[in-house]
Design a protein around this motif. Structure first.
Motif, PDB file in Angstrom:
ATOM      1  N   ARG A 157       0.830  -1.218   0.000  1.00 34.62           N
ATOM      2  CA  ARG A 157       0.000   0.000   0.000  1.00 34.62           C
ATOM      3  C   ARG A 157       0.861   1.264   0.000  1.00 34.62           C
ATOM      4  N   ALA A 231      10.958   4.280   6.772  1.00 34.75           N
ATOM      5  CA  ALA A 231       9.863   4.589   7.713  1.00 34.75           C
ATOM      6  C   ALA A 231       9.008   3.333   7.854  1.00 34.75           C
ATOM      7  N   ILE A 282       7.029   8.911  13.402  1.00 36.28           N
ATOM      8  CA  ILE A 282       5.829   9.748  13.240  1.00 36.28           C
ATOM      9  C   ILE A 282       5.169   9.536  11.878  1.00 36.28           C
TER      10      ILE A 282
HETATM   11  P1  NAP Z   1       1.890  -3.919   2.850  1.00 39.35           P
HETATM   12  O1  NAP Z   1       0.809  -3.391   1.975  1.00 39.35           O
HETATM   13  O2  NAP Z   1       1.706  -5.224   3.529  1.00 39.35           O
HETATM   14  O3  NAP Z   1       3.245  -3.916   2.011  1.00 39.35           O
HETATM   15  C1  NAP Z   1       4.390  -4.576   2.409  1.00 39.35           C
HETATM   16  C2  NAP Z   1       5.126  -4.993   1.168  1.00 39.35           C
HETATM   17  O4  NAP Z   1       6.374  -5.570   1.558  1.00 39.35           O
HETATM   18  C3  NAP Z   1       4.403  -6.045   0.334  1.00 39.35           C
HETATM   19  O5  NAP Z   1       4.232  -5.543  -0.945  1.00 39.35           O
HETATM   20  C4  NAP Z   1       5.350  -7.243   0.332  1.00 39.35           C
HETATM   21  O6  NAP Z   1       5.470  -7.836  -0.939  1.00 39.35           O
HETATM   22  C5  NAP Z   1       6.671  -6.585   0.615  1.00 39.35           C
HETATM   23  N1  NAP Z   1       7.639  -7.553   1.131  1.00 39.35           N
HETATM   24  C6  NAP Z   1       7.525  -8.389   2.192  1.00 39.35           C
HETATM   25  N2  NAP Z   1       8.635  -9.147   2.312  1.00 39.35           N
HETATM   26  C7  NAP Z   1       9.464  -8.767   1.302  1.00 39.35           C
HETATM   27  C8  NAP Z   1      10.755  -9.162   0.896  1.00 39.35           C
HETATM   28  N3  NAP Z   1      11.432 -10.118   1.528  1.00 39.35           N
HETATM   29  N4  NAP Z   1      11.304  -8.555  -0.181  1.00 39.35           N
HETATM   30  C9  NAP Z   1      10.646  -7.591  -0.861  1.00 39.35           C
HETATM   31  N5  NAP Z   1       9.406  -7.163  -0.515  1.00 39.35           N
HETATM   32  C10 NAP Z   1       8.832  -7.748   0.553  1.00 39.35           C
HETATM   33  O7  NAP Z   1       2.187  -2.882   4.025  1.00 39.35           O
HETATM   34  P2  NAP Z   1       2.056  -1.296   4.006  1.00 39.35           P
HETATM   35  O8  NAP Z   1       0.690  -0.892   4.432  1.00 39.35           O
HETATM   36  O9  NAP Z   1       2.587  -0.778   2.721  1.00 39.35           O
HETATM   37  O10 NAP Z   1       3.057  -0.956   5.210  1.00 39.35           O
HETATM   38  C11 NAP Z   1       4.401  -1.407   5.201  1.00 39.35           C
HETATM   39  C12 NAP Z   1       5.000  -1.329   6.571  1.00 39.35           C
HETATM   40  O11 NAP Z   1       5.261   0.030   6.912  1.00 39.35           O
HETATM   41  C13 NAP Z   1       4.082  -1.801   7.708  1.00 39.35           C
HETATM   42  O12 NAP Z   1       4.141  -3.200   7.870  1.00 39.35           O
HETATM   43  C14 NAP Z   1       4.628  -1.070   8.913  1.00 39.35           C
HETATM   44  O13 NAP Z   1       5.576  -1.867   9.569  1.00 39.35           O
HETATM   45  C15 NAP Z   1       5.312   0.141   8.319  1.00 39.35           C
HETATM   46  N6  NAP Z   1       4.647   1.405   8.681  1.00 39.35           N
HETATM   47  C16 NAP Z   1       5.328   2.317   9.423  1.00 39.35           C
HETATM   48  C17 NAP Z   1       4.737   3.524   9.754  1.00 39.35           C
HETATM   49  C18 NAP Z   1       5.473   4.557  10.556  1.00 39.35           C
HETATM   50  O14 NAP Z   1       4.868   5.199  11.400  1.00 39.35           O
HETATM   51  N7  NAP Z   1       6.743   4.775  10.330  1.00 39.35           N
HETATM   52  C19 NAP Z   1       3.429   3.800   9.340  1.00 39.35           C
HETATM   53  C20 NAP Z   1       2.770   2.851   8.574  1.00 39.35           C
HETATM   54  C21 NAP Z   1       3.380   1.663   8.238  1.00 39.35           C
HETATM   55  P3  NAP Z   1       4.417  -8.877  -1.549  1.00 39.35           P
HETATM   56  O15 NAP Z   1       3.157  -8.074  -1.713  1.00 39.35           O
HETATM   57  O16 NAP Z   1       5.013  -9.245  -2.836  1.00 39.35           O
HETATM   58  O17 NAP Z   1       4.278  -9.987  -0.562  1.00 39.35           O
END
Ligand code: NAP
Length: 314
Positions: A157, A231, A282
């Protein structure tokens, strides 16, 4: 009366909402998270748990819960929960994707601009009384973002929301993910991404395959002029390797919202480096997004207790 445990400092109005919905609420009320002992004691007779990333919900905690039907986390990440074990106990898990995507992608772009254009460094310079030379053409030069290659690791996402922003800034986007996606960007392997990107952004979830996905080897492949932005979760980068690389000038800079240890310790060497921008986790911290996260997490909790459909369930 059904009981819920809230294991982090939460918004009063949403605690009231839970009470108005007929629940008995036991809520932690300090910015310092509760001990595992406190959670175990109070979860034993709870029907639902509302937690956040400051709480480690492992087997021991789950085993202490005798009636738990639902764990609702006030986050999109769920690496702090033993999801498989909870599910094996028929405990449902709610989380808050989508509602924080734009806020987090905005912060990531803020970090890209801040580190590339030396915005925070310039602010420091003024505040510490060091802006003592007139304008010259070579003063505080930064790196242009327009026309550069953005390499996104993790095309979920947030990765997709980054593509939209990157196009507006005239960047070329390449990405790596476990699976190829139908997006307006080139799918590449991780090695190629490390070598070709001017800005590497981590947008993966923390899982066993992403732990230290950026390590010494990865950084060695990056351009000396490149920047690393994270982040997602601190543990996806080997922070010691990154600190070393930044000190040696192996990459030009980094911008980090998340760290291996949070809050970051005051003697963390990253704090001393000029070419690093640091923010205190944040990513989703806007008034609007935190309200949406509260609403989703509370409604997930209620649905889990009542056996109804959640807004977002793992
Ligand atoms: P998401 O939609 O689940 O996206 C995560 C992506 O990571 C997926 O596309 C997945 O690929 C990919 N992935 C997983 N393992 C991988 C690997 N070994 N190599 C390459 N790609 C890999 O999650 P999101 O909503 O974008 O959020 C991502 C993360 O950001 C969250 O899990 C959270 O920890 C973090 N976050 C941090 C903050 C903050 O305050 N700093 C805020 C929001 C989120 P596939 O689709 O191909 O499986």
């Amino acid at each position: 009366m059904q009981k819920v445990l809230v294991s982090f400092r939460f918004f009063n109005e949403w605690i009231k909402f839970l009470k108005d919905n007929g629940l008995e609420v036991k809520a932690w009320d300090s910015p310092v998270p509760p001990s595992k002992i406190w959670i175990k004691e109070n979860i034993s007779d709870a029907d639902g748990l509302l937690c956040s990333l400051v709480n480690r919900i492992d087997r021991e905690v789950i085993d202490a819960a005798k009636k738990l039907k639902v764990i609702s986390t006030f986050s999109v990440g769920y690496d702090h929960i033993d999801v498989n074990y909870a599910k094996s106990k028929k405990i449902r898990i709610g989380y808050t994707p989508e509602v924080l995507t734009d806020a987090t992608a905005d912060l990531i772009f803020g970090l890209i601009l801040a580190v590339a254009r030396r915005i925070v460094e310039g602010d420091r310079l003024i505040r510490f009384g060091k802006w003592n030379q007139p304008w010259t053409p070579d003063f505080m030069l930064g790196t242009e973002v327009n026309g550069k290659v953005l390499g996104i690791v993790g095309m979920g996402r947030i990765g997709k929301a980054l593509i939209k922003r990157a196009k507006g800034f005239g960047m070329k986007v390449i990405y790596n993910s476990r699976t190829k996606k139908d997006v307006d960007a080139e799918f590449v392997d991780l090695d190629y991404l490390a070598k070709e990107s001017d800005f590497v952004v981590l947008a993966v979830d923390l899982n066993p395959t992403t732990y230290h996905i950026v390590n010494k080897d990865f950084i060695e492949k990056m351009k000396r002029s490149a920047f690393l932005i994270n982040a997602s979760r601190g543990k996806v980068i080997d922070e010691t390797a990154l600190t070393e690389a930044l000190k040696l000038g192996k990459i030009r800079g980094a911008a980090l919202d998340v760290f291996e240890e949070e809050p970051i310790s005051s003697d963390n060497p990253l704090i001393k480096l000029e070419n690093v921008v640091l923010t205190p986790h944040i990513g989703s911290a806007t008034y609007e997004t935190r309200q949406k996260m509260a609403e989703v997490s509370v409604k997930n909790l209620l649905a889990g207790i009542k056996g109804e459909q959640m807004i977002y369930e793992l």
